[in-house]
Scaffold this motif. Sequence first.
Motif, PDB file in Angstrom:
ATOM      1  N   THR A  46       0.831  -1.204   0.000  1.00  0.00           N
ATOM      2  CA  THR A  46       0.000   0.000   0.000  1.00  0.00           C
ATOM      3  C   THR A  46       0.864   1.252   0.000  1.00  0.00           C
ATOM      4  O   THR A  46       0.472   2.280  -0.552  1.00  0.00           O
ATOM      5  CB  THR A  46      -0.932  -0.013   1.236  1.00  0.00           C
ATOM      6  N   SER A  47       2.040   1.175   0.559  1.00  0.00           N
ATOM      7  CA  SER A  47       2.936   2.331   0.601  1.00  0.00           C
ATOM      8  C   SER A  47       3.277   2.823  -0.807  1.00  0.00           C
ATOM      9  O   SER A  47       3.550   4.016  -1.005  1.00  0.00           O
ATOM     10  CB  SER A  47       4.219   1.992   1.365  1.00  0.00           C
ATOM     11  N   GLU A  51       0.473   5.061  -1.698  1.00  0.00           N
ATOM     12  CA  GLU A  51       0.549   6.239  -0.835  1.00  0.00           C
ATOM     13  C   GLU A  51       1.631   7.202  -1.326  1.00  0.00           C
ATOM     14  O   GLU A  51       1.438   8.423  -1.287  1.00  0.00           O
ATOM     15  CB  GLU A  51       0.785   5.813   0.609  1.00  0.00           C
TER      16      GLU A  51
END
Length: 139
Positions: free
Chosen positions: A85-86, A89
């Motif tokens: 997910t980073s 992001e």
Amino acid sequence: SSVAALTDFVVSNVGFRVVLCKGNQLAYTLLYPLCVLVAFATNIKVSRHIRRVITDPVPSALDVVDKIAVPLLVMHGTNDQIVPTSHSEEIIARCKRGPHADTLESWICPGGGHCQLWDTDRGEFESRVIAFLNRHCAS
């Protein structure tokens, strides 16, 4: 070997015998060597492709995110086992600093896996995609 296992699976598959061969033993006997040959050729082709994929550098969206000049909808699931997910992001953070920050939209789907956001929350997925398209693609 994997080719033998694949061939055994294909020819032992009831659907193969019933649908393709229609229960005809002669068709089954004639197609068996063809299946072995196809499985062998497929294995060679896949092996070459995998070798190329492993040795070639994989492009990253992070490498080109600063060049995005169109509205962007970033969607990612928190249970993605393929891409962290980073990654999304970071894309979102970079886009917010760029010239197109006003057309950036994002959604981090709780519990969503890789390519499974629609399966996780169909209503939210569809409403976000449709709203995004209506805002940025309407004539």
